[in-house]
Design a protein around this motif. Structure first.
Motif, PDB file in Angstrom:
ATOM      1  N   GLY A   1       7.187  -9.685   3.884  1.00 29.13           N
ATOM      2  CA  GLY A   1       7.270  -8.450   4.209  1.00 29.13           C
ATOM      3  C   GLY A   1       6.446  -8.425   5.701  1.00 29.13           C
ATOM      4  O   GLY A   1       5.720  -9.529   6.105  1.00 29.13           O
ATOM      5  N   SER A   2       6.851  -7.438   6.451  1.00 29.51           N
ATOM      6  CA  SER A   2       6.461  -7.544   7.965  1.00 29.51           C
ATOM      7  C   SER A   2       4.857  -7.140   8.088  1.00 29.51           C
ATOM      8  O   SER A   2       4.250  -7.433   8.807  1.00 29.51           O
ATOM      9  N   ASN A   3       4.348  -6.407   7.300  1.00 27.05           N
ATOM     10  CA  ASN A   3       2.950  -5.843   7.202  1.00 27.05           C
ATOM     11  C   ASN A   3       2.686  -5.641   5.855  1.00 27.05           C
ATOM     12  O   ASN A   3       3.242  -5.733   4.760  1.00 27.05           O
ATOM     13  N   VAL A   4       1.033  -5.240   5.677  1.00 25.17           N
ATOM     14  CA  VAL A   4       0.474  -4.977   4.454  1.00 25.17           C
ATOM     15  C   VAL A   4       1.312  -3.913   3.558  1.00 25.17           C
ATOM     16  O   VAL A   4       1.829  -4.121   2.552  1.00 25.17           O
ATOM     17  N   GLU A   5       1.580  -2.928   4.239  1.00 23.26           N
ATOM     18  CA  GLU A   5       2.382  -1.660   3.713  1.00 23.26           C
ATOM     19  C   GLU A   5       3.486  -2.096   3.126  1.00 23.26           C
ATOM     20  O   GLU A   5       4.080  -1.678   1.854  1.00 23.26           O
ATOM     21  N   ASP A   6       4.344  -2.958   3.965  1.00 21.80           N
ATOM     22  CA  ASP A   6       5.636  -3.254   3.574  1.00 21.80           C
ATOM     23  C   ASP A   6       5.591  -4.069   2.483  1.00 21.80           C
ATOM     24  O   ASP A   6       6.571  -4.018   1.579  1.00 21.80           O
ATOM     25  N   ARG A   7       4.773  -5.100   2.372  1.00 22.31           N
ATOM     26  CA  ARG A   7       4.763  -6.089   1.256  1.00 22.31           C
ATOM     27  C   ARG A   7       4.103  -5.221   0.004  1.00 22.31           C
ATOM     28  O   ARG A   7       4.598  -5.578  -1.133  1.00 22.31           O
ATOM     29  N   PHE A   8       3.320  -4.341   0.016  1.00 23.98           N
ATOM     30  CA  PHE A   8       2.971  -3.557  -1.133  1.00 23.98           C
ATOM     31  C   PHE A   8       4.370  -2.766  -1.763  1.00 23.98           C
ATOM     32  O   PHE A   8       4.144  -2.793  -2.742  1.00 23.98           O
TER      33      PHE A   8
ATOM     34  N   ARG B   1       7.218  -3.226  -1.416  1.00 24.42           N
ATOM     35  CA  ARG B   1       8.051  -4.257  -1.931  1.00 24.42           C
ATOM     36  C   ARG B   1       7.471  -4.610  -3.581  1.00 24.42           C
ATOM     37  O   ARG B   1       8.555  -4.484  -4.477  1.00 24.42           O
ATOM     38  N   LEU B   2       6.320  -4.864  -3.632  1.00 22.72           N
ATOM     39  CA  LEU B   2       5.454  -5.035  -5.049  1.00 22.72           C
ATOM     40  C   LEU B   2       5.790  -3.808  -5.996  1.00 22.72           C
ATOM     41  O   LEU B   2       6.101  -3.720  -7.152  1.00 22.72           O
ATOM     42  N   LEU B   3       5.462  -2.836  -5.147  1.00 31.14           N
ATOM     43  CA  LEU B   3       5.579  -1.519  -6.016  1.00 31.14           C
ATOM     44  C   LEU B   3       6.868  -1.149  -6.654  1.00 31.14           C
ATOM     45  O   LEU B   3       7.020  -0.543  -7.782  1.00 31.14           O
ATOM     46  N   SER B   4       7.824  -1.337  -5.835  1.00 29.88           N
ATOM     47  CA  SER B   4       9.170  -1.036  -6.409  1.00 29.88           C
ATOM     48  C   SER B   4       9.543  -1.920  -7.451  1.00 29.88           C
ATOM     49  O   SER B   4      10.147  -1.515  -8.297  1.00 29.88           O
ATOM     50  N   PHE B   5       9.177  -3.239  -7.555  1.00 31.20           N
ATOM     51  CA  PHE B   5       9.480  -4.037  -8.268  1.00 31.20           C
ATOM     52  C   PHE B   5       8.592  -3.617  -9.810  1.00 31.20           C
ATOM     53  O   PHE B   5       9.441  -3.338 -10.813  1.00 31.20           O
ATOM     54  N   VAL B   6       7.394  -3.074  -9.565  1.00 31.88           N
ATOM     55  CA  VAL B   6       6.791  -2.624 -10.691  1.00 31.88           C
ATOM     56  C   VAL B   6       7.681  -1.303 -11.459  1.00 31.88           C
ATOM     57  O   VAL B   6       7.662  -1.304 -12.413  1.00 31.88           O
ATOM     58  N   LYS B   7       8.009  -0.370 -10.364  1.00 32.01           N
ATOM     59  CA  LYS B   7       8.646   0.694 -10.791  1.00 32.01           C
ATOM     60  C   LYS B   7       9.769   0.320 -11.645  1.00 32.01           C
ATOM     61  O   LYS B   7      10.157   1.025 -12.641  1.00 32.01           O
TER      62      LYS B   7
ATOM     63  N   LEU C   1      -5.494  -9.289   3.624  1.00 31.10           N
ATOM     64  CA  LEU C   1      -4.933  -9.969   2.227  1.00 31.10           C
ATOM     65  C   LEU C   1      -5.943  -9.131   1.035  1.00 31.10           C
ATOM     66  O   LEU C   1      -5.306  -8.845   0.141  1.00 31.10           O
ATOM     67  N   MET C   2      -7.008  -8.713   1.385  1.00 35.10           N
ATOM     68  CA  MET C   2      -7.973  -8.083   0.610  1.00 35.10           C
ATOM     69  C   MET C   2      -7.497  -6.457   0.394  1.00 35.10           C
ATOM     70  O   MET C   2      -7.281  -6.166  -1.001  1.00 35.10           O
ATOM     71  N   ASP C   3      -7.035  -6.023   1.412  1.00 37.39           N
ATOM     72  CA  ASP C   3      -6.258  -4.817   1.186  1.00 37.39           C
ATOM     73  C   ASP C   3      -5.084  -4.786   0.213  1.00 37.39           C
ATOM     74  O   ASP C   3      -4.877  -4.022  -0.757  1.00 37.39           O
ATOM     75  N   LEU C   4      -4.196  -5.921   0.431  1.00 34.76           N
ATOM     76  CA  LEU C   4      -3.074  -5.840  -0.284  1.00 34.76           C
ATOM     77  C   LEU C   4      -3.310  -6.234  -1.781  1.00 34.76           C
ATOM     78  O   LEU C   4      -2.938  -5.399  -2.816  1.00 34.76           O
TER      79      LEU C   4
END
Ligand SMILES: NC(=O)CC[C@H](N)C(=O)O
Length: 309
Positions: free
Chosen positions: A129-136, A138-144, A189-192
């Motif tokens: 992903g392009s930044n932490v928010e975008d990467r997060f 992506r993960l959250l959508s998968f979890v949902k 990375l710690m934020d994510l």
């Protein structure tokens, strides 16, 4: 055969709860210290859609280390298997989940597996992903999708509490960065990673995620293959060999199912081809696993001969 009776499940919960007094709530992440050590709940999700539960099933838990299985599945779906396992190994450690010891003695400094913190940090680093928010997101959508709930979000207080105090994980990150296993900004990375660990759900949802792994990645409701079969298999194998930290061997002998625990007191179980289990019991044993949760799984496994071995 498996437990379909709410009454029986309730009896197991009452029996297992007696162990909670011998455990302790994790408080190295200060916000987790507020949990009630006497809580215990369980849900079993079957592929035919039936769900049996007992205890306070509305209570939500943060996934903590349980999220490591999900981020691993996502990263293996986004990248080549060899690329991922070029940076993180496949072997159990026998050490506590947050240990730094083996990293220093390994050459190259590659974490031994994705279920310990060092390995999970590498996996989270690999989320695209392009930044932490975008990467997060992506993960959250998968979890949902896995939990079948579009409203799943994070417990902001727990995320911040871990971000503010997690110096040991920062140390692991700096070590990995020094040895070029990761190359991103450690605070990012710690934020994510802390957001990943603070994703929250109730045990019904956790059981559904376990059921998807149990069914080799296929969602029996929609018929969709949410995780490719070979990736679900890799994840379940890690759950057996490393899912309960340095208690994984004993757990495999006594209970014998793929499972992953987290310091919030959650355990996700995946009984192959049968059902998923979600447990919440915040009192932990000395290895960091839910003490009453393990007892509950022991009772279930003995009664219904769940061991796959
Ligand atoms: N065992 C766990 O659940 C550990 C996860 C926790 N967020 C940590 O990194 O310390």
């Amino acid at each position: 055969m498996a437990c379909r009776s709410k009454k029986e499940l309730k009896m197991f919960v009452e029996e297992a709860k007696k162990c909670a007094a011998f455990g302790k709530v994790a408080d190295y992440i200060p916000a987790l210290g507020k949990a009630n050590p006497n809580d215990l709940s369980i849900a079993i999700h079957y592929p035919d859609g039936e769900c049996v539960s007992a205890g306070d099933i509305d209570r939500k838990i943060t996934l903590q280390s349980i999220s490591k299985v999900i981020s691993l599945a996502l990263v293996l779906m986004e990248r080549e298997t060899d690329e991922v396992f070029g940076k993180v190994g496949m072997e159990p450690t026998g050490d506590p989940f947050n240990s730094i010891a083996k990293l220093e003695t390994m050459a190259p400094a590659k974490p031994l597996n994705p279920m310990i913190n060092a390995g999970a940090l590498v996996v989270t680093h690999l989320i695209q992903g392009s930044n932490v928010e975008d990467r997060f997101q992506r993960l959250l959508s998968f979890v949902k999708e896995l939990a079948n709930n579009p409203d799943i979000c994070i417990d902001e207080e727990v995320a911040k509490s871990e971000f503010d105090t997690s110096q040991l994980n920062r140390a692991l990150c700096y070590f990995l960065k020094q040895h070029r296993v990761i190359d991103e900004d450690v605070e990012e990375l710690m934020d994510l990673y802390t957001k990943q660990c603070a994703i929250e759900m109730n045990c019904l949802e956790l059981a559904r995620v376990g059921m998807i792994f149990a069914m080799n990645g296929r969602d029996p409701d929609s018929g969709k293959q949410l995780i490719p079969e070979h990736i679900a298999r890799i994840c379940k194998t890690f759950m057996v060999t490393c899912g309960m930290y340095n208690a994984s061997g004993e757990f495999a002998i006594k209970i014998g199912i793929p499972a992953k625990s987290g310091v919030s007191g959650g355990i996700m179980g995946a009984v192959p081809q049968k059902f998923g289990i979600g447990i919440f019991g915040p009192a932990l044993d000395e290895k960091g696993n839910s003490i009453a949760g393990i007892k509950l799984l022991e009772l279930l496994s003995e009664t219904y001969q769940l061991s796959m071995f």
